[in-house]
Design a protein around this motif. Structure first.
Motif, short mmCIF file in Angstrom:
data_model
loop_
_atom_site.label_atom_id
_atom_site.label_comp_id
_atom_site.label_asym_id
_atom_site.label_seq_id
_atom_site.Cartn_x
_atom_site.Cartn_y
_atom_site.Cartn_z
N PRO A 1 -4.83 -0.27 12.16
CA PRO A 1 -4.88 -1.11 10.97
C PRO A 1 -4.76 -0.25 9.70
CG PRO A 1 -6.84 -1.44 12.35
CD PRO A 1 -6.07 -0.31 12.93
N THR A 2 -3.96 -0.73 8.76
CA THR A 2 -3.78 0.00 7.50
C THR A 2 -3.90 -0.96 6.32
OG1 THR A 2 -1.38 -0.32 7.53
CG2 THR A 2 -2.21 1.71 8.53
N GLU A 3 -4.17 -0.37 5.17
CA GLU A 3 -4.18 -1.09 3.90
C GLU A 3 -3.42 -0.25 2.89
OE1 GLU A 3 -8.17 -3.00 2.78
OE2 GLU A 3 -8.73 -1.35 4.10
N ILE A 4 -2.71 -0.90 1.99
CA ILE A 4 -1.93 -0.19 0.97
C ILE A 4 -2.58 -0.38 -0.39
CG2 ILE A 4 0.32 -0.01 -0.14
CD1 ILE A 4 0.42 0.75 2.81
N PHE A 5 -2.78 0.71 -1.10
CA PHE A 5 -3.27 0.71 -2.47
C PHE A 5 -2.28 1.52 -3.30
CE2 PHE A 5 -7.05 0.07 0.09
CZ PHE A 5 -7.77 -0.89 -0.61
#
Length: 109
Positions: free
Chosen positions: A4-8
């Motif tokens: 799982p990844t999140e982009i900021f």
């Protein structure tokens, strides 16, 4: 390996699996070095077991990303994980933050 990844913005946060071991080290390193971004935060809060192979994969990935103008930083509130980073002195090679947001902000400065 798919994590799982999140982009900021220009930063990607990768949430690690329950176990970081020699069995998954090669897949972890490949995943970290083939992301769309070279500024990576590894959120270790989901990892219950961290073995030397997993730590080596993170360091190898950091070396690759540094060559691309990026870096890897660590986020964890898990005391056991922080202790492992201290005992192996990896906290001197990798910046370690309490929160993902603090780690993301560190790339801005």
């Amino acid at each position: 390996m798919k994590l799982p990844t999140e982009i900021f913005g220009e930063v990607v946060v990768v949430h690690t699996p329950e176990e970081l071991s020699a069995d998954t080290a090669g897949q972890l390193e490949a995943f970290l070095t083939n992301l769309d971004r070279s500024q990576v935060i590894i959120d270790l809060n989901g990892s219950e077991t961290i073995e030397s192979g997993g730590l080596e994969a993170i360091l190898n990935a950091q070396e690759t990303l540094l060559a691309l103008g990026g870096d890897i930083k660590i986020s964890t509130t898990n005391e056991s994980n922080r202790k492992i980073l201290e005992m192996t002195r990896l906290d001197q090679q990798l910046e370690v933050f309490e929160t993902v947001i603090d780690a993301v902000k560190s790339f801005a400065g």
